[in-house]
Design an enzyme around this catalytic site. Structure first.
Site, PDB file in Angstrom:
ATOM      1  N   ASP A  90       0.854  -1.504   0.243  1.00 50.76           N
ATOM      2  CA  ASP A  90      -0.084  -0.335   0.023  1.00 50.76           C
ATOM      3  C   ASP A  90       0.820   1.406   0.061  1.00 50.76           C
ATOM      4  OD1 ASP A  90       0.863   0.485   2.529  1.00 50.76           O
ATOM      5  OD2 ASP A  90      -0.694   0.485   3.442  1.00 50.76           O
ATOM      6  N   GLY A  93      -0.331   5.572   2.368  1.00 58.29           N
ATOM      7  CA  GLY A  93      -1.640   7.115   2.605  1.00 58.29           C
ATOM      8  C   GLY A  93      -2.399   6.914   4.275  1.00 58.29           C
ATOM      9  N   PHE A  94      -2.800   5.670   3.566  1.00 60.76           N
ATOM     10  CA  PHE A  94      -3.933   4.712   4.596  1.00 60.76           C
ATOM     11  C   PHE A  94      -3.160   5.526   6.290  1.00 60.76           C
ATOM     12  CE2 PHE A  94      -6.364   2.334   7.565  1.00 60.76           C
ATOM     13  CZ  PHE A  94      -7.871   2.211   6.865  1.00 60.76           C
ATOM     14  N   ASP A 144      -2.572   8.380  -1.848  1.00 61.32           N
ATOM     15  CA  ASP A 144      -3.499   9.239  -1.819  1.00 61.32           C
ATOM     16  C   ASP A 144      -3.966   9.474  -0.145  1.00 61.32           C
ATOM     17  OD1 ASP A 144      -3.685   6.574  -0.770  1.00 61.32           O
ATOM     18  OD2 ASP A 144      -6.246   6.791  -1.118  1.00 61.32           O
ATOM     19  N   GLN A 195     -10.977   7.638  -5.010  1.00 56.79           N
ATOM     20  CA  GLN A 195     -11.434   8.858  -3.128  1.00 56.79           C
ATOM     21  C   GLN A 195     -12.412   9.681  -3.988  1.00 56.79           C
ATOM     22  OE1 GLN A 195     -10.043   8.084  -0.557  1.00 56.79           O
ATOM     23  NE2 GLN A 195      -8.323   6.815  -0.617  1.00 56.79           N
ATOM     24  N   GLY A 222     -10.793   4.653   0.590  1.00 56.54           N
ATOM     25  CA  GLY A 222     -11.368   4.940   1.715  1.00 56.54           C
ATOM     26  C   GLY A 222     -13.228   5.135   2.133  1.00 56.54           C
ATOM     27  N   ASP A 272      -8.623  -6.594   0.332  1.00 51.56           N
ATOM     28  CA  ASP A 272      -8.235  -7.373   1.381  1.00 51.56           C
ATOM     29  C   ASP A 272      -7.996  -6.700   2.564  1.00 51.56           C
ATOM     30  OD1 ASP A 272      -7.088  -3.956   0.715  1.00 51.56           O
ATOM     31  OD2 ASP A 272      -6.019  -5.265   2.745  1.00 51.56           O
ATOM     32  N   CYS A 310     -13.382 -28.181   6.983  1.00 44.50           N
ATOM     33  CA  CYS A 310     -11.936 -27.256   6.601  1.00 44.50           C
ATOM     34  C   CYS A 310     -10.307 -28.099   6.545  1.00 44.50           C
ATOM     35  CB  CYS A 310     -11.849 -26.286   7.497  1.00 44.50           C
ATOM     36  SG  CYS A 310     -10.673 -25.332   7.873  1.00 44.50           S
ATOM     37  N   CYS A 312      -7.762 -26.933   6.631  1.00 44.76           N
ATOM     38  CA  CYS A 312      -6.070 -26.478   7.105  1.00 44.76           C
ATOM     39  C   CYS A 312      -5.726 -26.869   7.914  1.00 44.76           C
ATOM     40  CB  CYS A 312      -6.678 -24.844   7.990  1.00 44.76           C
ATOM     41  SG  CYS A 312      -7.388 -24.990   9.930  1.00 44.76           S
ATOM     42  N   CYS A 315      -7.411 -27.585  11.288  1.00 41.06           N
ATOM     43  CA  CYS A 315      -8.676 -28.394  11.195  1.00 41.06           C
ATOM     44  C   CYS A 315      -8.276 -29.869  10.948  1.00 41.06           C
ATOM     45  CB  CYS A 315      -9.614 -28.164  10.910  1.00 41.06           C
ATOM     46  SG  CYS A 315     -10.799 -26.568  10.819  1.00 41.06           S
ATOM     47  N   HIS A 341      -6.518 -20.707   9.830  1.00 35.97           N
ATOM     48  CA  HIS A 341      -7.773 -21.670   9.928  1.00 35.97           C
ATOM     49  C   HIS A 341      -8.266 -19.794   9.429  1.00 35.97           C
ATOM     50  CE1 HIS A 341     -11.583 -22.390  10.349  1.00 35.97           C
ATOM     51  NE2 HIS A 341     -12.238 -21.638  10.754  1.00 35.97           N
TER      52      HIS A 341
HETATM   53 ZN   LIG Z   1      -9.413 -24.827   9.999  1.00 38.23          ZN
END
Ligand SMILES: [Zn+2]
Length: 377
Positions: A90, A93-94, A144, A195, A222, A272, A310, A312, A315, A341
């Site tokens: 990024d 700016g933020f 920005d 923006q 924004g 994101d 799941c 992952c 899990c 997870h």
């Molecule tokens: Zn999981």
């Protein structure tokens, strides 16, 4: 570099490529590693295992610590964190507008105090481009101003006019840096950021202006700063017809699984958000049956995994009872397993969205999950 391969309504199924990694399949969720690591003890190696396609790091944080010149000396951010896939940075700016204090905004840029030790820093479009060039990311974001919500119309107008002028300076500096012989990543791309606060006419005017600069992609910034979801969807509806069809669209900092499904239906490709890792660190887990608060007493002797469906690393091996115990005992492993997870869930959500677009069943998917994923399991 980017191609839409299928539409369903305004929803887009696409492919994207850049200097690192293979073909990125979109819609895509970028996994956030603010300071070059994912909060919760998760490394770039873990990202590979949980299906991450693009990693996102923060210009502001890496400029303050360890310093972008240090990262450059270490061969750039890819080598520094040992991630060979795409990285988006990024613009800073933020964070300048949300974390730093004693801000002074001028046409040249912003002077502010570091949130770590208070020392004064100046950042404008050129500095942001130079920092991101030193980091060597694949996608650099334009510098920005993120105006506060709510903002007055007059302030939002002056601000987005300045952000449009800043983008011209970003584009010129970005081109100069990419052409230098010793630049870290000469194929770095630049995305412009729309923006205009919550004013549809300002948003549309600004989008039309920045589209003229032919950036590699365009973001809507924004949003998700406290406005109701319907206001956010209204802004996307207003801006989207003005975004180039042949460039990737990125909705910054969004959001819940439902927000993502709704934005995909409105033609957004990139996302994101810190929500999966932040919620994970607080024991709030996403599942296909709805959200789970693992700290709840009812899981004390529950032998089942967080989610039966799941795959992952959490899990696959551990029970709800064990994960709850780790939280209660303040074990670091609790954070790591929960973040793995939740990121797995977000990456799988994007995979399922892409599958639905591939098979022409996106509307059914949206109908089934958009509300359900917001509710408690
Ligand atoms: Zn999981």
């Amino acid at each position: 570099m980017f191609k839409v391969i299928k539409y369903q309504g305004r929803a887009r199924r696409g492919q994207f490529s850049c200097a690192h990694g293979g073909m990125v399949q979109t819609p895509v969720f970028m996994n956030v590693g603010t300071q070059g690591a994912i909060k919760g003890g998760v490394s770039a190696h873990d990202l590979r295992e949980i299906g991450c396609q693009i990693e996102l790091s923060n210009t502001y944080h890496l400029h303050l610590r360890p310093g972008d010149t240090v990262v450059r000396k270490m061969g750039g951010l890819h080598r520094f964190m040992d991630w060979d896939g795409p990285i988006l940075t990024d613009s800073g700016g933020f964070q300048v507008f949300s974390l730093a204090s004693l801000r002074k905004i001028k046409e040249e840029g912003v002077t502010f105090a570091s949130h770590i030790d208070g020392h004064r820093i100046f950042m404008g479009p050129e500095e942001s481009m130079q920092i991101q060039s030193n980091l060597g990311s694949d996608i650099a974001m334009a510098f920005d101003e993120c105006v506060e919500n709510p903002a007055t119309y007059e302030y939002a107008k002056a601000s987005c006019e300045r952000t449009a002028r800043w983008l011209e300076r970003c584009a010129a500096e970005h081109e100069r840096l990419n052409s230098l012989a010793d630049t870290v990543n000469p194929r770095q791309m630049l995305f412009g950021i729309n923006q205009g606060a919550t004013f549809p006419d300002l948003r549309v005017w600004h989008m039309d202006e920045i589209a003229k600069l032919n950036c590699d992609g365009y973001a809507i910034g924004g949003l998700a700063v406290g406005e109701p979801a319907d206001v956010m969807y209204g802004i996307i509806d207003a801006v989207e017809p003005h975004m180039p069809q042949d460039k990737p669209r990125y909705l910054m900092g969004v959001g819940t699984p439902s927000n993502i499904i709704e934005a995909v239906s409105r033609g957004v490709d990139f996302f994101d958000c810190v929500m999966p890792s932040r919620n994970g660190r607080h024991g709030k887990l996403f599942t296909w049956e709805g959200t789970v608060n693992i700290l709840n007493r009812k899981y004390e002797t529950d032998p089942s995994p967080v989610s039966e469906s799941c795959g992952c690393p959490c899990c696959r091996s551990f029970s709800r009872a064990y994960l709850r115990h780790l939280f209660k005992a303040d074990e670091v492993l609790a954070l790591r397993l929960s973040v793995l997870h939740n990121l797995w869930f977000y990456n799988e959500l994007m995979q399922k969205l892409r599958n639905a677009l591939d098979t022409g069943t996106f509307d059914e998917f949206r109908e089934k999950y958009s509300g359900k994923l917001e509710r408690r399991a």
